[in-house]
Design a protein around this motif. Sequence first.
Motif, PDB file in Angstrom:
ATOM      1  N   UNK A   1     -22.690 -33.215  -7.344  1.00 40.70           N
ATOM      2  CA  UNK A   1     -23.128 -32.855  -8.680  1.00 40.70           C
ATOM      3  C   UNK A   1     -22.985 -34.037  -9.611  1.00 40.70           C
ATOM      4  N   UNK A   2     -23.955 -34.271 -10.396  1.00 40.69           N
ATOM      5  CA  UNK A   2     -23.918 -35.330 -11.395  1.00 40.69           C
ATOM      6  C   UNK A   2     -23.002 -34.912 -12.538  1.00 40.69           C
ATOM      7  N   UNK A   3     -22.309 -35.887 -13.112  1.00 46.63           N
ATOM      8  CA  UNK A   3     -21.465 -35.583 -14.265  1.00 46.63           C
ATOM      9  C   UNK A   3     -22.287 -35.474 -15.539  1.00 46.63           C
ATOM     10  N   UNK A   4     -23.603 -35.533 -15.435  1.00 45.66           N
ATOM     11  CA  UNK A   4     -24.427 -35.422 -16.628  1.00 45.66           C
ATOM     12  C   UNK A   4     -24.847 -33.989 -16.908  1.00 45.66           C
ATOM     13  N   UNK A   5     -24.588 -33.070 -15.996  1.00 45.52           N
ATOM     14  CA  UNK A   5     -24.986 -31.680 -16.199  1.00 45.52           C
ATOM     15  C   UNK A   5     -23.851 -30.746 -15.807  1.00 45.52           C
ATOM     16  N   UNK A   6     -23.570 -29.757 -16.631  1.00 45.98           N
ATOM     17  CA  UNK A   6     -22.502 -28.814 -16.294  1.00 45.98           C
ATOM     18  C   UNK A   6     -22.926 -27.860 -15.183  1.00 45.98           C
ATOM     19  N   UNK A   7     -21.962 -27.335 -14.509  1.00 44.12           N
ATOM     20  CA  UNK A   7     -22.189 -26.287 -13.505  1.00 44.12           C
ATOM     21  C   UNK A   7     -22.293 -24.966 -14.257  1.00 44.12           C
ATOM     22  N   UNK A   8     -23.405 -24.279 -14.078  1.00 43.09           N
ATOM     23  CA  UNK A   8     -23.633 -23.008 -14.758  1.00 43.09           C
ATOM     24  C   UNK A   8     -23.823 -21.922 -13.699  1.00 43.09           C
ATOM     25  N   UNK A   9     -23.076 -20.837 -13.862  1.00 45.95           N
ATOM     26  CA  UNK A   9     -23.179 -19.712 -12.931  1.00 45.95           C
ATOM     27  C   UNK A   9     -23.739 -18.509 -13.675  1.00 45.95           C
ATOM     28  N   UNK A  10     -24.875 -18.023 -13.204  1.00 45.59           N
ATOM     29  CA  UNK A  10     -25.534 -16.844 -13.759  1.00 45.59           C
ATOM     30  C   UNK A  10     -24.990 -15.614 -13.038  1.00 45.59           C
ATOM     31  N   UNK A  11     -24.526 -14.631 -13.803  1.00 41.69           N
ATOM     32  CA  UNK A  11     -23.959 -13.408 -13.234  1.00 41.69           C
ATOM     33  C   UNK A  11     -24.757 -12.206 -13.768  1.00 41.69           C
ATOM     34  N   UNK A  12     -25.774 -11.772 -13.015  1.00 39.83           N
ATOM     35  CA  UNK A  12     -26.563 -10.617 -13.451  1.00 39.83           C
ATOM     36  C   UNK A  12     -25.755  -9.317 -13.392  1.00 39.83           C
ATOM     37  N   UNK A  13     -26.291  -8.309 -14.041  1.00 34.47           N
ATOM     38  CA  UNK A  13     -25.672  -6.996 -14.038  1.00 34.47           C
ATOM     39  C   UNK A  13     -26.313  -6.065 -13.026  1.00 34.47           C
ATOM     40  N   UNK A  14     -26.044  -4.785 -13.206  1.00 30.98           N
ATOM     41  CA  UNK A  14     -26.544  -3.742 -12.315  1.00 30.98           C
ATOM     42  C   UNK A  14     -28.059  -3.845 -12.158  1.00 30.98           C
ATOM     43  N   UNK A  15     -28.527  -3.795 -10.946  1.00 29.70           N
ATOM     44  CA  UNK A  15     -29.938  -3.882 -10.562  1.00 29.70           C
ATOM     45  C   UNK A  15     -30.532  -5.285 -10.726  1.00 29.70           C
ATOM     46  N   UNK A  16     -29.673  -6.284 -10.952  1.00 24.12           N
ATOM     47  CA  UNK A  16     -30.105  -7.682 -11.020  1.00 24.12           C
ATOM     48  C   UNK A  16     -30.943  -7.919 -12.269  1.00 24.12           C
ATOM     49  N   UNK A  17     -31.336  -9.138 -12.494  1.00 21.53           N
ATOM     50  CA  UNK A  17     -32.180  -9.514 -13.621  1.00 21.53           C
ATOM     51  C   UNK A  17     -33.526  -9.951 -13.063  1.00 21.53           C
ATOM     52  N   UNK A  18     -34.587  -9.302 -13.501  1.00 18.76           N
ATOM     53  CA  UNK A  18     -35.925  -9.591 -13.003  1.00 18.76           C
ATOM     54  C   UNK A  18     -36.448 -10.957 -13.420  1.00 18.76           C
ATOM     55  N   UNK A  19     -37.624 -11.286 -12.949  1.00 16.57           N
ATOM     56  CA  UNK A  19     -38.217 -12.611 -13.156  1.00 16.57           C
ATOM     57  C   UNK A  19     -38.417 -12.973 -14.620  1.00 16.57           C
ATOM     58  N   UNK A  20     -38.633 -11.985 -15.488  1.00 21.07           N
ATOM     59  CA  UNK A  20     -38.878 -12.263 -16.911  1.00 21.07           C
ATOM     60  C   UNK A  20     -37.621 -12.152 -17.771  1.00 21.07           C
TER      61      UNK A  20
END
Length: 189
Positions: free
Chosen positions: A1-20
């Motif tokens: 990982x480059x030190x120029x960008x943070x590590x971001x973790x997306x945590x969706x909720x129930x039934x996931x998050x759709x494409x939009x």
Amino acid sequence: MSHSSPRIIIVPGWRNSGAEHWQSLWAQALPNVERVEQDDWQMPKRADWVHTLEQLLLSRPEPAIVVAHSLGCITTVHVSAQAAAQIQSALLVAPADPERRAHLADFAPVPYQALPYRSVLVASTTDPYCPIRLAGAYARAWGSEFVRLPNAGHINVESGHGHWPLGWALLQSLVEDMDWGGGKQVAVA
């Protein structure tokens, strides 16, 4: 990982998050994004969901910014102290109320102690899944900065939140707080 960008973790909720959903749109736009993928999005089990998030947090030594929505917020606050130590900060959006939803009851009781990282909790006055008073109680208990949005529903596609610029700005504020290599601050866009 480059030190120029943070590590971001997306945590969706129930039934996931759709494409939009804003989480999905952000995942496409940001570098170094990891997305939690649960085995069962329809019938969530706390132990499984928390374990999956913990594994992802502990899979790399870099600290992460967590971007959680709905049941993803509750999953995030349930992680172990070891996994929580990997969280630099969190954007917790439209938390769920598992105590009033039978299909989410396994996530109750919700922890009511201060989080060991900076967090911003965003909630709506018209969220059908969590009363604003409860969201405010979560924010106080967790030590979160509280952003109260009027009439924003569940802050998802159904309530008109696609890319969601305000959320993007809040994420930017969390990124700017991170120190990536000798005081250098980076942008998410």
